[in-house]
Design a protein around this motif. Structure first.
Motif, PDB file in Angstrom:
ATOM      1  N   UNK A 220      66.398  -6.657  26.003  1.00 40.19           N
ATOM      2  CA  UNK A 220      67.040  -7.557  25.040  1.00 40.19           C
ATOM      3  C   UNK A 220      68.530  -7.719  25.304  1.00 40.19           C
ATOM      4  N   UNK A 221      69.003  -7.267  26.463  1.00 37.16           N
ATOM      5  CA  UNK A 221      70.444  -7.251  26.720  1.00 37.16           C
ATOM      6  C   UNK A 221      71.055  -8.646  26.792  1.00 37.16           C
ATOM      7  N   UNK A 222      70.249  -9.659  27.104  1.00 35.22           N
ATOM      8  CA  UNK A 222      70.780 -11.024  27.178  1.00 35.22           C
ATOM      9  C   UNK A 222      70.301 -11.915  26.029  1.00 35.22           C
ATOM     10  N   UNK A 223      69.721 -11.322  24.992  1.00 38.57           N
ATOM     11  CA  UNK A 223      69.181 -12.132  23.897  1.00 38.57           C
ATOM     12  C   UNK A 223      70.265 -12.856  23.104  1.00 38.57           C
ATOM     13  N   UNK A 224      71.451 -12.263  22.991  1.00 35.51           N
ATOM     14  CA  UNK A 224      72.530 -12.955  22.268  1.00 35.51           C
ATOM     15  C   UNK A 224      72.915 -14.243  22.988  1.00 35.51           C
ATOM     16  N   UNK A 225      73.029 -14.180  24.320  1.00 36.43           N
ATOM     17  CA  UNK A 225      73.351 -15.378  25.092  1.00 36.43           C
ATOM     18  C   UNK A 225      72.202 -16.379  25.041  1.00 36.43           C
ATOM     19  N   UNK A 226      70.980 -15.886  25.139  1.00 36.86           N
ATOM     20  CA  UNK A 226      69.802 -16.746  25.021  1.00 36.86           C
ATOM     21  C   UNK A 226      69.793 -17.446  23.669  1.00 36.86           C
ATOM     22  N   UNK A 227      70.061 -16.705  22.609  1.00 30.16           N
ATOM     23  CA  UNK A 227      70.059 -17.289  21.275  1.00 30.16           C
ATOM     24  C   UNK A 227      71.126 -18.346  21.088  1.00 30.16           C
ATOM     25  N   UNK A 228      72.296 -18.121  21.665  1.00 38.07           N
ATOM     26  CA  UNK A 228      73.366 -19.117  21.556  1.00 38.07           C
ATOM     27  C   UNK A 228      72.955 -20.425  22.229  1.00 38.07           C
ATOM     28  N   UNK A 229      72.311 -20.312  23.392  1.00 41.80           N
ATOM     29  CA  UNK A 229      71.857 -21.525  24.075  1.00 41.80           C
ATOM     30  C   UNK A 229      70.712 -22.189  23.318  1.00 41.80           C
ATOM     31  N   UNK A 230      69.831 -21.380  22.752  1.00 39.72           N
ATOM     32  CA  UNK A 230      68.731 -21.933  21.953  1.00 39.72           C
ATOM     33  C   UNK A 230      69.276 -22.699  20.755  1.00 39.72           C
ATOM     34  N   UNK A 231      70.232 -22.112  20.069  1.00 42.35           N
ATOM     35  CA  UNK A 231      70.792 -22.765  18.883  1.00 42.35           C
ATOM     36  C   UNK A 231      71.472 -24.082  19.249  1.00 42.35           C
ATOM     37  N   UNK A 232      72.095 -24.116  20.421  1.00 48.93           N
ATOM     38  CA  UNK A 232      72.797 -25.336  20.835  1.00 48.93           C
ATOM     39  C   UNK A 232      71.852 -26.429  21.299  1.00 48.93           C
TER      40      UNK A 232
END
Length: 272
Positions: A220-232
């Motif tokens: 889950x180390x890149x989930x924050x970055x993944x989530x930011x792109x998903x939200x955008x």
């Protein structure tokens, strides 16, 4: 999305206001809702929050929370943190003291107060995985949690896949995308995902034994970055607003998993 009006932190008398917040945010009556929550952020009591969530979902809805138990494993991040600096004797003593997973009794200590409140609620159903179980209350609880293969943490034979099929919503209540367990289902859908060994303590014949199995290497180390792109770039809305006092997000689990699958293929292959 427009801002949702702020209300006081959750308490016994604030349940109706919080249920109204949840409806304004977009929680569907009669739907299925997976919640990751920080009650420290939300304020108030976990019982009042659980009541508000169930009130918002209505009698036909189903509330789902993670009830993970990394504390009974010696391959978990939790264990590695606990044994840092210990010698072999100290590590052996810690392993010897680990209780086996008991679906009915083992607490989900690292999942927070809301998850434990739902686990202990009358009529709650828990899936059987000894490390990554889920708990649900409501009409679809048994069907969603019935098939959780013990060697499949969060993949096609876990409740996450059933939530995908049910077109569930996800509520990040005071937490960020780093806590979004739905993204893990996408890891199973990436071709040639890495695998590793896991080990945990399970009950057997009134005693305990160590059980080792192979599964996807969860990361889950890149989930924050993944989530930011998903939200955008999400094809459907990621709605934002407070629940209690907590900044929160609501979105479709299916949209999150579909987006994450493509994102992981592109970004993880590039970085490895």
């Amino acid at each position: 999305m427009g801002a949702v009006t702020q209300h006081p932190a959750v308490g016994a008398r604030a349940g109706d206001r919080v249920a109204a917040q949840l409806h304004q945010l977009g929680v569907e009556r009669g739907g299925v809702l997976l919640v990751h929550a920080s009650m420290r952020s939300a304020g108030g009591g976990a019982r009042a929050m659980a009541h508000a969530l169930r009130q918002a979902l209505g009698p036909g809805g189903t509330l789902v929370v993670p009830s993970f138990t990394p504390e009974n494993s010696d391959t978990s991040r939790s264990y590695l943190d606990r044994v840092r600096g210990l010698d072999e004797e100290g590590r052996a003593a810690l392993r010897a003291a680990m209780p086996p997973f008991d679906r009915a009794a083992t607490p989900a200590l690292s999942m927070g107060r809301l998850a434990e409140t739902v686990r202990l609620a009358p009529g709650a159903v828990r899936s059987g995985h000894p490390q990554t179980s889920f708990v649900a209350v409501g009409e679809a609880a048994a069907a969603l949690l019935a098939r959780h293969r013990p060697d499949c943490h969060l993949g096609e034979d876990s409740p996450l896949a059933r939530l995908y099929e049910a077109d569930a919503q996800v509520l990040l209540l005071g937490t960020g995308f780093g806590a979004c367990s739905a993204f893990h289902l996408a890891e199973y859908r990436v071709p040639s995902s890495s695998r590793r060994l896991y080990r945990c303590v399970v009950a057997q014949d009134g005693g305990r034994r160590w059980w080792e199995y192979e599964d996807i290497e969860l990361d889950d180390s890149d989930f924050a970055a993944l989530g930011a792109d998903f939200e955008a770039a999400a094809p459907g809305p990621v709605r934002r607003g407070p629940v209690g006092a907590a900044p929160s997000r609501l979105f479709r689990l299916r949209a999150a998993v579909d987006f994450a699958t493509g994102w992981l293929v592109r970004h993880r292959r590039r970085s490895r």
